[in-house]
Design a protein around this motif. Sequence first.
Motif, mmCIF file in Angstrom:
data_model
loop_
_atom_site.group_PDB
_atom_site.id
_atom_site.type_symbol
_atom_site.label_atom_id
_atom_site.label_comp_id
_atom_site.label_asym_id
_atom_site.label_seq_id
_atom_site.Cartn_x
_atom_site.Cartn_y
_atom_site.Cartn_z
ATOM 1 N N LEU A 174 -37.690 -8.174 44.898
ATOM 2 C CA LEU A 174 -37.841 -9.682 44.290
ATOM 3 C C LEU A 174 -38.231 -9.864 43.315
ATOM 4 O O LEU A 174 -38.240 -11.114 43.572
ATOM 5 C CB LEU A 174 -39.163 -8.978 44.663
ATOM 6 N N LYS A 175 -37.690 -8.891 42.946
ATOM 7 C CA LYS A 175 -37.944 -9.379 41.051
ATOM 8 C C LYS A 175 -36.955 -10.238 40.915
ATOM 9 O O LYS A 175 -36.731 -11.064 40.241
ATOM 10 C CB LYS A 175 -38.056 -8.473 40.061
ATOM 11 N N LEU A 176 -36.039 -9.808 41.729
ATOM 12 C CA LEU A 176 -34.093 -10.607 41.505
ATOM 13 C C LEU A 176 -34.296 -12.081 42.444
ATOM 14 O O LEU A 176 -33.806 -12.553 41.510
ATOM 15 C CB LEU A 176 -33.204 -9.088 42.014
ATOM 16 N N GLU A 177 -34.847 -12.130 43.047
ATOM 17 C CA GLU A 177 -34.359 -13.314 44.112
ATOM 18 C C GLU A 177 -35.524 -13.791 43.437
ATOM 19 O O GLU A 177 -35.318 -15.249 43.423
ATOM 20 C CB GLU A 177 -35.905 -12.422 45.542
ATOM 21 N N GLN A 178 -36.741 -13.706 42.673
ATOM 22 C CA GLN A 178 -37.571 -14.776 41.622
ATOM 23 C C GLN A 178 -36.777 -15.288 40.373
ATOM 24 O O GLN A 178 -36.730 -16.016 39.798
ATOM 25 C CB GLN A 178 -38.775 -13.682 41.219
ATOM 26 N N PRO A 185 -31.626 -22.381 44.833
ATOM 27 C CA PRO A 185 -33.602 -21.711 45.961
ATOM 28 C C PRO A 185 -33.124 -21.850 47.114
ATOM 29 O O PRO A 185 -33.636 -21.653 48.058
ATOM 30 C CB PRO A 185 -33.430 -23.112 45.793
ATOM 31 N N ASP A 186 -31.013 -21.523 48.053
ATOM 32 C CA ASP A 186 -30.928 -21.229 48.752
ATOM 33 C C ASP A 186 -30.672 -19.714 48.905
ATOM 34 O O ASP A 186 -30.266 -19.356 50.841
ATOM 35 C CB ASP A 186 -29.899 -22.633 49.448
ATOM 36 N N LEU A 187 -30.916 -18.949 48.536
ATOM 37 C CA LEU A 187 -31.100 -17.375 48.831
ATOM 38 C C LEU A 187 -32.088 -16.841 49.051
ATOM 39 O O LEU A 187 -33.125 -16.959 48.652
ATOM 40 C CB LEU A 187 -31.180 -17.097 46.779
ATOM 41 N N ARG A 188 -32.027 -16.263 50.500
ATOM 42 C CA ARG A 188 -33.146 -15.100 50.557
ATOM 43 C C ARG A 188 -32.575 -13.997 50.674
ATOM 44 O O ARG A 188 -31.230 -13.697 51.023
ATOM 45 C CB ARG A 188 -33.364 -15.363 52.585
ATOM 46 N N PHE A 189 -33.527 -12.702 49.887
ATOM 47 C CA PHE A 189 -33.486 -11.532 49.704
ATOM 48 C C PHE A 189 -33.719 -10.447 51.067
ATOM 49 O O PHE A 189 -34.632 -10.895 51.869
ATOM 50 C CB PHE A 189 -33.012 -11.081 48.876
ATOM 51 N N TYR A 190 -32.731 -9.925 51.909
ATOM 52 C CA TYR A 190 -32.648 -8.857 52.681
ATOM 53 C C TYR A 190 -33.155 -7.470 52.393
ATOM 54 O O TYR A 190 -32.055 -7.291 51.984
ATOM 55 C CB TYR A 190 -32.216 -9.263 54.274
ATOM 56 N N LEU A 191 -34.093 -7.120 52.213
ATOM 57 C CA LEU A 191 -33.705 -4.942 51.955
ATOM 58 C C LEU A 191 -32.730 -4.262 53.550
ATOM 59 O O LEU A 191 -33.434 -4.459 54.295
ATOM 60 C CB LEU A 191 -34.869 -4.323 51.761
ATOM 61 N N SER A 192 -31.606 -3.168 52.145
ATOM 62 C CA SER A 192 -31.401 -2.141 53.872
ATOM 63 C C SER A 192 -30.974 -0.939 52.569
ATOM 64 O O SER A 192 -30.569 -1.496 51.451
ATOM 65 C CB SER A 192 -30.262 -2.894 53.913
ATOM 66 N N PHE A 193 -30.420 -0.508 53.635
ATOM 67 C CA PHE A 193 -30.470 1.239 52.873
ATOM 68 C C PHE A 193 -29.869 2.148 53.645
ATOM 69 O O PHE A 193 -29.378 2.159 54.950
ATOM 70 C CB PHE A 193 -31.253 1.787 53.393
ATOM 71 N N ILE A 194 -28.945 2.684 53.062
ATOM 72 C CA ILE A 194 -27.872 3.892 54.000
ATOM 73 C C ILE A 194 -29.125 5.068 54.217
ATOM 74 O O ILE A 194 -28.103 5.675 56.495
ATOM 75 C CB ILE A 194 -26.354 4.458 53.447
ATOM 76 N N ASP A 195 -29.332 5.814 53.702
ATOM 77 C CA ASP A 195 -30.179 6.629 54.329
ATOM 78 C C ASP A 195 -32.059 6.130 54.321
ATOM 79 O O ASP A 195 -33.086 6.945 54.309
ATOM 80 C CB ASP A 195 -30.751 7.723 53.369
ATOM 81 N N ASP A 196 -32.479 4.717 55.374
ATOM 82 C CA ASP A 196 -33.685 4.749 56.137
ATOM 83 C C ASP A 196 -33.019 3.288 56.767
ATOM 84 O O ASP A 196 -31.535 2.765 56.582
ATOM 85 C CB ASP A 196 -34.683 4.505 54.858
ATOM 86 N N ASN A 391 -34.738 2.542 37.923
ATOM 87 C CA ASN A 391 -35.213 0.866 38.195
ATOM 88 C C ASN A 391 -35.613 -0.123 38.258
ATOM 89 O O ASN A 391 -34.131 -0.754 38.129
ATOM 90 C CB ASN A 391 -37.138 1.869 37.722
ATOM 91 N N ASP A 392 -36.366 -0.794 37.813
ATOM 92 C CA ASP A 392 -36.234 -2.610 37.720
ATOM 93 C C ASP A 392 -35.942 -3.055 36.343
ATOM 94 O O ASP A 392 -36.605 -3.919 35.526
ATOM 95 C CB ASP A 392 -37.669 -3.083 38.359
ATOM 96 N N HIS A 393 -35.245 -2.127 35.574
ATOM 97 C CA HIS A 393 -35.160 -2.640 33.448
ATOM 98 C C HIS A 393 -34.283 -3.872 34.107
ATOM 99 O O HIS A 393 -34.008 -4.669 34.644
ATOM 100 C CB HIS A 393 -34.584 -2.048 33.230
ATOM 101 N N PRO A 394 -34.853 -5.478 32.985
ATOM 102 C CA PRO A 394 -34.612 -6.409 33.241
ATOM 103 C C PRO A 394 -33.368 -6.605 32.768
ATOM 104 O O PRO A 394 -32.189 -7.475 33.575
ATOM 105 C CB PRO A 394 -35.101 -7.119 31.697
ATOM 106 N N LEU A 395 -32.318 -5.270 32.298
ATOM 107 C CA LEU A 395 -31.078 -5.353 32.391
ATOM 108 C C LEU A 395 -30.411 -4.840 33.641
ATOM 109 O O LEU A 395 -29.228 -5.261 34.059
ATOM 110 C CB LEU A 395 -30.210 -4.737 31.605
ATOM 111 N N VAL A 396 -31.080 -4.680 34.220
ATOM 112 C CA VAL A 396 -30.116 -4.156 35.766
ATOM 113 C C VAL A 396 -30.211 -5.537 36.613
ATOM 114 O O VAL A 396 -29.291 -5.760 37.735
ATOM 115 C CB VAL A 396 -31.481 -2.947 36.929
ATOM 116 N N LEU A 397 -31.363 -6.255 36.427
ATOM 117 C CA LEU A 397 -31.828 -6.936 37.235
ATOM 118 C C LEU A 397 -30.476 -8.327 36.567
ATOM 119 O O LEU A 397 -29.592 -8.920 37.675
ATOM 120 C CB LEU A 397 -32.358 -8.138 36.763
#
Length: 410
Positions: A174-178, A185-196, A391-397
Amino acid sequence: MKKTSLNQILFVLFSLLSGYFFLQVLVSPPLQMPLYSAALALLIAAGVLVSLRVFEGWRRLVAVPLFLPGFIIGYLVGTVLFLQPLPHTPPPVVELPANKAGAGFTAVIYFTHGEPPTYEKAIPAWKHTIQELDEDGVPFIPYPLRPFFFNAIRSEFVKAGGSHHNAIHSRTMLKLEQMMSSAHPDLRFYLSFIDDRPHPDEAVAQAVRDGAAKIILANVFLTESSHTQEGEEMVAGLNLEQLGIPVCITYPLWNSDHLIDMFVQQSEQVRRNIPREKVGILLVAHGQAPESDAIYPKQTKQETDFRLAIRGRLVEQGYPAQNVSLAWMEYRKPTPQDGLRSLLEQDVELVLVYSSSISAEGIHSTYEIPEMLSEVELPAGVRLINLGAWNDHPLVLQALAERIEACLNP
């Protein structure tokens, strides 16, 4: 039927059921385990009572040896049933939207490992991992002892209070999308997992139904591994090119300058006024079995190169090279305990521990690694701080955004 024959049948039945319920005590969810424990105790008590009727005098001494074969058979039958291979899930059907008004956006499939929040939801994930190891010929715990492995996993989930891994990734996405929405503005994000769930192919199918004209599979992984390969194969199996939908796959993050800088920035923030020569830094990689190196040859090298790059950046900041220790959580040496001991030899006052390959806090970073390090006694005056996963560190984003930008502007 004679009373003796009935008692003999009951004796055998109780021994079989005792073995089966023992299996359930080992692997059942925490809330169910007390029920199975009570049932097991009742079955054993019933077996003892029946044995007193079946055997007389000194013959009662053989009741326990005769009880064991049935117990073992019941346990093994339960083990086979519990470890049944997961059924193959066919790829989802990809359907173009009937109404394309407003369609044409780019879908970013945020793709990462995934760790369900509770033990019972994590059981399929661990079965999947074990199947993968077996198929690759990687040695694992012998088949009859695998329920004890699940018992250990259950204990870890209980002691850690569950896993927030998936929730952290949801927050990061969500932070990355924001962060990227103003420029794209034409980007939409979808969450996905290999183990869920959802898996990446399921997320892609949903994005196409929503009207996506382009797919970006964003790898939130450090290295090229079995996980990235499996996710890419899932998406490739959808044959999106035949529908005119291009797919771009981002590169894993092991050589991202932003991610490397995150470790330096965090170390600088946490050490405060402690001299750099008095700070030890332990970088714990995940590790894969040496047998897997022939199948996935890049993972071990990329985990190593990543940590060497972090060490180099830290040395540039003034940290002594010998104060940055590299360790492996699994399969390889040095272990986290070895790495910590080597740092304590440098007369440090503060030790910072990173789960350098883990993208979001989970059982590995919050429980397993700290438990390993607790085996090493810290000298008086030495503090240890577990800084865990990215985690969601700014540099990860920023690292993720840079990879996605490469797909938007090839």
